[in-house]
Structure formats: structure tokens, C-alpha cells
Design a protein around this motif. Structure first.
Motif, PDB file in Angstrom:
ATOM      1  N   UNK A 177      34.223   3.098  -9.301  1.00 33.00           N
ATOM      2  CA  UNK A 177      33.912   4.414  -9.071  1.00 33.00           C
ATOM      3  C   UNK A 177      32.710   4.602  -8.039  1.00 33.00           C
ATOM      4  N   UNK A 178      32.433   5.909  -7.948  1.00 36.04           N
ATOM      5  CA  UNK A 178      31.193   5.948  -6.751  1.00 36.04           C
ATOM      6  C   UNK A 178      30.137   7.068  -7.492  1.00 36.04           C
ATOM      7  N   UNK A 179      29.409   7.323  -6.579  1.00 40.47           N
ATOM      8  CA  UNK A 179      28.205   7.982  -6.981  1.00 40.47           C
ATOM      9  C   UNK A 179      28.507   9.556  -7.156  1.00 40.47           C
ATOM     10  N   UNK A 180      29.412  10.105  -6.472  1.00 38.24           N
ATOM     11  CA  UNK A 180      29.745  11.397  -6.745  1.00 38.24           C
ATOM     12  C   UNK A 180      31.458  11.402  -7.414  1.00 38.24           C
ATOM     13  N   UNK A 181      31.679  12.501  -8.042  1.00 41.78           N
ATOM     14  CA  UNK A 181      33.017  12.689  -8.349  1.00 41.78           C
ATOM     15  C   UNK A 181      33.944  12.593  -7.230  1.00 41.78           C
ATOM     16  N   UNK A 182      33.921  12.943  -6.165  1.00 38.43           N
ATOM     17  CA  UNK A 182      34.650  12.987  -5.041  1.00 38.43           C
ATOM     18  C   UNK A 182      34.894  11.607  -4.637  1.00 38.43           C
ATOM     19  N   UNK A 183      33.898  10.857  -4.504  1.00 40.35           N
ATOM     20  CA  UNK A 183      33.986   9.489  -4.112  1.00 40.35           C
ATOM     21  C   UNK A 183      34.598   8.499  -5.045  1.00 40.35           C
ATOM     22  N   UNK A 184      34.611   8.830  -6.351  1.00 45.66           N
ATOM     23  CA  UNK A 184      35.182   8.184  -7.381  1.00 45.66           C
ATOM     24  C   UNK A 184      36.789   8.507  -7.287  1.00 45.66           C
ATOM     25  N   UNK A 185      37.155   9.930  -7.025  1.00 45.11           N
ATOM     26  CA  UNK A 185      38.649  10.278  -6.735  1.00 45.11           C
ATOM     27  C   UNK A 185      39.104   9.560  -5.622  1.00 45.11           C
ATOM     28  N   UNK A 186      38.489   9.501  -4.439  1.00 46.17           N
ATOM     29  CA  UNK A 186      38.829   8.968  -3.094  1.00 46.17           C
ATOM     30  C   UNK A 186      39.234   7.504  -3.439  1.00 46.17           C
ATOM     31  N   UNK A 187      38.336   6.815  -4.161  1.00 45.48           N
ATOM     32  CA  UNK A 187      38.558   5.286  -4.410  1.00 45.48           C
ATOM     33  C   UNK A 187      39.790   5.084  -5.296  1.00 45.48           C
ATOM     34  N   UNK A 188      40.089   6.095  -6.245  1.00 48.69           N
ATOM     35  CA  UNK A 188      41.482   5.975  -6.921  1.00 48.69           C
ATOM     36  C   UNK A 188      42.654   6.288  -6.174  1.00 48.69           C
ATOM     37  N   UNK A 189      42.454   7.446  -5.338  1.00 47.11           N
ATOM     38  CA  UNK A 189      43.566   8.023  -4.312  1.00 47.11           C
ATOM     39  C   UNK A 189      43.920   6.778  -3.510  1.00 47.11           C
ATOM     40  N   UNK A 190      42.715   6.063  -2.755  1.00 48.02           N
ATOM     41  CA  UNK A 190      43.284   4.989  -1.974  1.00 48.02           C
ATOM     42  C   UNK A 190      43.795   3.768  -2.511  1.00 48.02           C
ATOM     43  N   UNK A 191      43.761   3.727  -3.775  1.00 51.84           N
ATOM     44  CA  UNK A 191      44.162   2.534  -4.578  1.00 51.84           C
ATOM     45  C   UNK A 191      45.806   3.035  -4.725  1.00 51.84           C
ATOM     46  N   UNK A 192      45.952   4.153  -5.072  1.00 53.72           N
ATOM     47  CA  UNK A 192      47.232   4.616  -5.290  1.00 53.72           C
ATOM     48  C   UNK A 192      47.954   4.455  -4.010  1.00 53.72           C
TER      49      UNK A 192
END
Length: 231
Positions: free
Chosen positions: A78-93
């Protein structure tokens, strides 16, 4: 895009602390009816058979938080911000070949299956994607700066309160978040990023059951919503 070529994963950002809950335990790990809110949210997105995998973006490796041993669950950083966490998950997808992502809040456990199905259907109809939302029902007031005095009333006509899930083409969403920047103050949800690139996500009617646990009293409502039949 059509349903025949789409492959769908869910992304659940779960790295937040939820300080407004006034709890030492992050809200996504609070237990209701024997399961964490995170587990309830995971279960909710997996009710649609088109969602093949769930990527949980978290800085917590809590064995009791969710059934990590299931083959269709992955934890990613996960990341410091929600957007960073979402981006991490999306890139893995994207790396694993998924074409679309269903982004859903970790502490929004009451998602009805019919709402999930409707927003996926709407998102697969084009590149704009779709989000779950509710028309604003209450009167809106704007306050004076640094004051609790009413400045003016705001028309609620054509105003919607965004919920999740929010469903988009994975590559487009990754580009949108990256282009806008994960710390951009106006990046409040995934639809904000898509709008930044000029897309116009569709609105799909949500549900009052799809409440996001934010404040302590929300937990009472969710406990009632998630109660098994007969209880």
C-alpha cells in the motif's frame, strides 16, 4: 470493450488508518459478525463471478484480516495516500493480464450484489467507466470561511454522492492516476483521475446499505446491515 474480452480484478486500498473512527485498530480490521470489515468487503466484490481476483493494497499483514490463503486473493504494497495504494493494486492487475479493475473501499462492506453487477455492466459498455453513486438527498449549505455561519444554500440538483465500486479499464486508470499525481489535492477518487484526462464516467444508482464506515456510529449501522437472516 465487451464482456467477452474483459478480464476483471478488484483492487481494495486498505492501508489507511481511519483516524476519524477514534479506534486504535484501523477500521478495516474491526470485526463485525465474526469477520473484519475488509473480509466482508472482499466477499462482497467476489459475489460477481466476473471478478476473478482481488488485490489488497495494505501495509498490514494481518493473518486474521482476510483469508490470505485463497488463490484469488493477493496482498500488494500500500501507499501513503489512497491513490498510491490504488495505483499499486492496478499496476499489479495489469501485470497479471487483467483488462479492468473494480476499485472498492475496504470499509464499505454492505455492497449489494445487484449494485456491483450494474456498475460492472455500465463500465464494460465503453472507455469512460462507471461509478456507484447516490443522488444528494439533504439540503446543502456552504459556510463562511473559518466559521460555522451559513454563507449560502447550494442547489442539490444534479449532485451525486460518490461511492464505490468504481470500475475502469485498468490501463486508462493507471495512466490517469499517474498523470494527475498521487498527491494531487483534487484526486479524491478514481473518477476524479479519469475526469482529469477528459473522460466522463457513468453514474450507477447505489444503495444506502453501501455505507462507508468512517465514524464510530457507522459501525452500528453496518452491524445491522450485515446481520445474518433471523438475527
Amino acid at each position: 470493450m465487451t464482456n467477452k474480452v474483459a478480464s476483471i480484478a478488484a483492487v481494495i486500498p486498505a492501508a489507511g488508518r481511519g483516524r476519524r473512527m477514534q479506534s486504535a485498530t484501523p477500521k478495516q480490521f474491526l470485526v463485525v459478525h465474526g469477520k473484519t470489515l475488509l473480509q466482508h468487503s472482499v466477499d462482497a466484490v467476489l459475489r460477481d463471478p466476473r471478478v476473478e481476483h482481488v488485490f489488497i493494497a495494505s501495509d498490514e499483514q494481518n493473518e486474521q484480516a482476510v483469508a490470505k490463503s485463497l488463490p484469488n486473493i493477493s496482498f500488494v504494497a500500500g501507499g501513503v495516500t489512497r491513490a498510491e495504494s490504488v495505483l499499486s493494486g492496478v499496476l499489479h492487475a495489469i501485470t497479471q493480464g487483467y483488462t479492468h479493475v473494480v476499485v472498492h473501499d475496504a470499509a464499505r462492506p454492505g455492497l449489494p450484489a445487484a449494485v456491483l453487477s450494474a456498475v460492472i455492466d455500465a463500465a464494460l459498455s465503453g472507455d469512460n467507466g462507471a461509478i456507484v453513486a447516490m443522488p444528494v438527498r439533504d439540503s446543502l449549505k456552504r459556510s463562511e470561511p473559518d466559521s460555522d455561519m451559513i454563507s449560502t444554500s447550494v442547489s442539490r440538483e444534479h449532485l451525486w454522492q460518490a461511492q464505490t465500486p468504481q470500475v475502469f479499464t485498468a490501463a486508462l486508470l493507471a495512466d490517469a492516476i499517474s498523470e494527475m499525481g498521487v498527491e494531487h489535492p483534487q484526486l479524491t477518487d478514481e473518477a476524479s483521475a479519469m475526469a482529469y484526462l477528459g473522460y466522463h464516467p457513468r453514474l450507477v444508482m447505489g444503495s444506502l446499505k453501501n455505507i462507508k464506515v468512517t465514524h464510530p456510529e457507522d459501525l452500528e449501522l453496518v452491524t445491522a446491515i450485515l446481520a445474518p437472516p433471523g438475527r
